[in-house]
Design a protein around this motif. Structure first.
Motif, short mmCIF file in Angstrom:
data_model
loop_
_atom_site.label_atom_id
_atom_site.label_comp_id
_atom_site.label_asym_id
_atom_site.label_seq_id
_atom_site.Cartn_x
_atom_site.Cartn_y
_atom_site.Cartn_z
N TRP A 106 22.33 46.84 56.47
CA TRP A 106 22.63 47.63 55.10
C TRP A 106 22.44 47.69 54.35
N LYS A 107 21.21 46.34 54.82
CA LYS A 107 20.09 45.90 53.62
C LYS A 107 19.25 46.58 53.54
N TYR A 108 17.88 45.92 52.35
CA TYR A 108 16.90 45.91 52.28
C TYR A 108 16.09 44.58 53.97
N GLY A 109 15.03 45.50 54.15
CA GLY A 109 14.83 44.89 55.02
C GLY A 109 14.48 43.19 55.05
N PHE A 110 13.83 42.74 53.23
CA PHE A 110 13.72 41.90 52.88
C PHE A 110 15.03 40.34 53.28
N LYS A 111 15.87 41.22 53.16
CA LYS A 111 17.55 40.06 53.60
C LYS A 111 17.05 39.29 55.74
N SER A 112 16.53 40.08 56.06
CA SER A 112 16.73 39.99 57.60
C SER A 112 15.45 38.93 57.93
N ILE A 113 15.71 38.32 57.66
CA ILE A 113 15.05 36.14 57.47
C ILE A 113 14.81 36.17 58.89
N LYS A 114 14.09 35.75 59.34
CA LYS A 114 13.29 34.97 60.27
C LYS A 114 13.07 34.07 61.01
N SER A 115 12.86 33.81 62.11
CA SER A 115 12.79 32.45 62.43
C SER A 115 13.45 31.49 61.70
N ILE A 116 14.31 31.36 61.51
CA ILE A 116 15.54 30.24 61.34
C ILE A 116 15.65 29.49 61.92
N VAL A 117 15.83 27.98 61.00
CA VAL A 117 15.74 26.42 61.39
C VAL A 117 17.22 26.24 60.79
N ALA A 118 17.79 26.61 59.90
CA ALA A 118 18.71 26.59 58.78
C ALA A 118 20.07 27.59 58.49
N ILE A 119 21.01 26.60 58.68
CA ILE A 119 22.22 28.12 57.57
C ILE A 119 23.70 27.21 57.22
N LYS A 120 23.89 27.31 55.99
CA LYS A 120 23.75 26.24 55.47
C LYS A 120 25.80 27.32 54.69
N PHE A 121 26.55 26.73 54.77
CA PHE A 121 27.62 26.85 53.91
C PHE A 121 27.72 26.31 52.39
N VAL A 122 27.52 27.29 51.72
CA VAL A 122 27.71 26.70 50.08
C VAL A 122 28.64 27.21 49.17
N GLU A 123 28.96 26.65 47.85
CA GLU A 123 29.91 27.33 47.42
C GLU A 123 29.56 28.21 46.28
N HIS A 124 28.20 28.55 45.71
CA HIS A 124 28.07 28.71 44.47
C HIS A 124 27.08 29.98 45.48
N GLN A 125 26.62 31.25 44.66
CA GLN A 125 24.89 32.26 45.19
C GLN A 125 24.16 30.74 45.11
N PRO A 126 23.22 31.83 45.55
CA PRO A 126 22.74 30.98 46.79
C PRO A 126 21.25 31.64 45.49
N ALA A 127 19.70 31.31 45.65
CA ALA A 127 18.64 32.11 45.44
C ALA A 127 18.20 32.85 46.93
N ASN A 128 17.74 33.64 46.44
CA ASN A 128 16.77 33.65 47.63
C ASN A 128 15.13 33.93 47.53
N THR A 129 14.66 34.23 48.07
CA THR A 129 12.79 34.12 48.08
C THR A 129 12.42 35.52 46.86
N TRP A 130 12.52 36.66 47.36
CA TRP A 130 11.84 37.47 46.43
C TRP A 130 13.18 37.71 45.56
N ASN A 131 13.75 37.09 45.43
CA ASN A 131 14.81 37.14 44.29
C ASN A 131 13.96 36.09 43.19
N ILE A 132 13.10 35.07 43.56
CA ILE A 132 13.22 33.48 43.17
C ILE A 132 11.49 34.29 42.48
N LEU A 133 10.87 35.60 43.07
CA LEU A 133 9.98 35.67 43.06
C LEU A 133 9.03 36.64 42.15
#
Ligand code: MTE
Length: 336
Positions: A245-272
């Motif tokens: 239900w989200k735009y394709g850029f959320k569907s991250i590829k070739s994942i090596v790490a998944i981490k539970f965090v407390e605060h909203q994290p940064a995401n690549t296209w938002n940083i760019l």
């Protein structure tokens, strides 16, 4: 009487078939040795290429779908985006910013050995290696629409398991409000990470995030294959996210790490480009991209980008029934 209506992604009894679904393909499960071990099981150092080699050597042997569920979706198989299109029109900037580059530049990508680490605010952090990705959780097939922010879309039969299963195993604690995902960082293998121009100016590794309730939603899939095969490297081998239900850029590829965090994290296209790409990135025909409308999309079938198959974009990419509740009361113009 309690009548339970199945969700669109759920299987009804008659949807599960032991028929041959994809003639001419060997199941990845067989390749991995779950049904009938054989000499074919020797792992190639590049497991992805190894599997495709196997297909090539013995291309017409059909496989029986036994525990691999085939979902009857609202889409009929005829309108699936052809496999050749799905595997040649890609966004995987680590292998080049042009659509055709990942298929050309990712073929030597080594996916075995692989390590996926699940950590952060949880009681049971753990790791999965390459084989675990295919054996730890029941695999199923799901036909999902994938809508790219660039206004093209595809319909793809994915193989995978709900992300919720993987997350629950880690026993997240009360501070786990968000989940962060990270793609492999390996400039030796990923030319776009070495060459800024080729890699579209992104600061790698590619990162993404979801709110914990989005991550736990049964629609959210960890995919290890498509069209009855392991994922080709250009589509995110050996494991990628699919959030339909989200735009394709959320569907991250070739994942090596998944981490539970407390605060909203940064995401690549938002940083760019923060003005153009938010954290939520829910498909929404009423919220335009600053430079173009999101009201319609071009469904990629055989005709490619020039075909006249422009259709109206649906709210939440057509998955409102399952996910609209996650955003009740939220201003979706502000949280784009
Ligand atoms: N993941 C990584 N690591 N790098 C990327 O460049 N591109 C995203 C997403 N996942 C991307 C990524 C974008 S913009 C889209 S539209 C989808 O992958 C495309 O997936 P596909 O090539 O399998 O269709």
């Amino acid at each position: 009487m309690l009548i339970k209506s199945p969700k669109s992604y759920q299987l009804k009894d008659h949807d599960v078939t032991d028929e041959t679904v994809y003639q001419g393909r060997r199941t990845l499960l067989k390749s991995l040795g779950f049904i009938g071990a054989s000499g074919l099981l020797a792992h190639s150092t590049n497991a992805q290429a190894g599997l495709f080699d196997l297909f090539k050597k013995d291309p017409v042997k059909p496989f029986k779908v036994t525990h691999l569920h085939y979902k009857k979706a609202s889409e009929t198989p005829q309108i699936l985006t052809p496999e050749a299109k799905v595997t040649s029109h890609n966004n995987f900037y680590e292998f080049g910013a042009q659509k055709s580059q990942p298929a050309q530049l990712a073929q030597q990508f080594k996916v075995d050995p692989w390590q996926l680490t699940i950590s952060g605010h949880c009681n049971n952090p753990y790791q999965l290696d390459y084989d675990d990705l295919f054996t730890s959780f029941d695999l199923e097939e799901r036909i999902y629409r994938l809508r790219c922010v660039e206004t093209w879309s595809m319909v793809i039969p994915w193989l995978g398991f709900p992300l919720a299963k993987l997350l629950q195993k880690a026993q997240p604690n009360s501070r786990a409000n968000y989940v962060v995902f990270e793609t492999l960082y390996d400039p030796q293998q990923m030319p776009g990470q070495k060459n800024r121009r080729l890699g579209g100016g992104i600061s790698y590794p590619y990162v993404e995030g979801l709110r914990i309730d989005e991550a736990m939603n049964p629609l959210t899939l960890m995919s290890v294959g498509l069209y009855g095969k392991t994922l080709p490297p250009q589509n995110g081998a050996p494991i990628r996210l699919v959030v339909p239900w989200k735009y394709g850029f959320k569907s991250i590829k070739s994942i090596v790490a998944i981490k539970f965090v407390e605060h909203q994290p940064a995401n690549t296209w938002n940083i760019l480009i923060p003005r153009e790409y938010g954290f939520y990135a829910n498909v929404n025909p009423q919220v335009d991209h600053p430079r173009w409308s999101q009201a319609s999309e071009r469904r990629l079938t055989t005709g490619g980008l020039l075909a006249r198959n422009r259709i109206k974009t649906l709210m939440f990419n057509g998955y409102s029934e399952e996910v609209a509740g996650l955003y009740k009361g939220m201003n979706l113009h502000k949280y784009y």
